[in-house]
Design an enzyme around this catalytic site. Structure first.
Site, PDB file in Angstrom:
ATOM      1  CB  CYS A   1      -0.956  -0.060   1.183  1.00 27.33           C
ATOM      2  SG  CYS A   1      -2.486   0.872   0.937  1.00 27.33           S
ATOM      3  CG  HIS A   2      -0.243   4.975   1.276  1.00 31.07           C
ATOM      4  ND1 HIS A   2      -1.465   4.345   1.266  1.00 31.07           N
ATOM      5  CD2 HIS A   2      -0.421   6.129   0.589  1.00 31.07           C
ATOM      6  CE1 HIS A   2      -2.344   5.094   0.612  1.00 31.07           C
ATOM      7  NE2 HIS A   2      -1.741   6.181   0.191  1.00 31.07           N
TER       8      HIS A   2
END
Lengths: 188, 188
Positions: free
Chosen positions: B118-119
């Protein structure tokens, strides 16, 4: 109104971008109020109309604010200047909106002024307007700004060819002073 | 224990990074549980000890989890593999921790495997381990990854020379399968 009542941003149209959620409240409300008090017509822009949910300190729910227009229904011609607040989640959401990023791109293609603070400059990276430009941002974005070709400096406000940037909410006074000055200069 | 009870990650030491706040809960708990169930010794690492406050969907408060050790008190030698979850605010906080980023840098200098979702890959950008590497991430990081010299691809999981990356929580099954496989292969 007499000529002595003239404000520095009279007749200046300013678009302020806000994420559907996660924009840092004070980075939205303070610049908005300052340019409005200086005479600007301010339009709140987002991915969708309705309310935009802001935050305090990135994660705490703050107030919701009404959106005037969608990114998809406006064009860069309509605004003399743009403002992009931060908030980690909000700025990450804004950069993911193609219409919002395109608005910034078109706006800068005409060399019109923009102010962005904290995590907001991610949208400038996304719009490809950072290369060979001096700017600042929240410190965690430094590597992203430098990898995009920008020259990152640790100052409360940086102004380079109409691009006004600041680091965090503590810089808001310097940031709002600088955007009023740049927006006024560009509309003379 | 008979040989048939042997697990793929028996004897493998895994460090999982968590931010003091803002790590996406499920991207922390699921990989942690999976590698632990596969036999790994898992240590929870953060900027400070005490509890780390996680979130759901970036902004909603989720559970808090106990941190085992500070980044500043561990060295890359102690872990065979690392995991870096996302959460927009959490990943932004992790990349801002010099000791955490240095741990990743030293870990990769020894070519040991790392999984990030994800991030989370912002920390890989920050550690300078993205150049000439194929990876994925949450879509909004694409420009940052490409500006760092990475080749970004839109797949549920990408494995390149021990770097395992995925896009978002929907990819967790593929991500956890891949990290177990890579962590096992690297420790053989």
């Amino acid at each position: 109104m007499s000529t002595t009542d003239r404000q520095p941003l009279d007749g200046v149209s300013v678009g302020i971008l806000v994420a559907q959620e996660g924009t840092e409240e004070v980075e939205f409300t303070e610049p908005k109020e300052t340019v409005s008090d200086a005479g600007a017509d301010v339009v709140v822009l987002s991915s969708d109309t309705g309310d935009a949910q802001t935050v305090n300190n990135d994660l705490d729910e703050a107030d919701a604010y009404s959106v005037d227009k969608r990114f998809s229904e406006v064009s860069a011609d309509e605004y003399d200047a743009l403002i992009v607040p931060g908030g980690t989640v909000g700025a990450d959401n804004l950069r993911a909106d193609e219409d919002g990023v395109d608005l910034i791109k078109q706006h800068r293609a005409e060399n019109k002024p923009i102010g962005s603070i904290c995590h907001g400059p991610w949208t400038l990276v996304e719009a490809g307007v950072v290369d060979n430009r001096e700017l600042t941002s929240y410190a965690s974005l430094r590597t992203d700004v430098e990898n995009a070709g920008g020259e990152w400096t640790d100052q409360e406000v940086v102004v380079d060819d109409g691009v006004v940037t600041s680091r965090n909410p503590d810089d808001l006074d310097a940031f709002t002073d600088a955007i009023v000055e740049e927006f006024a200069a560009a509309s003379e």
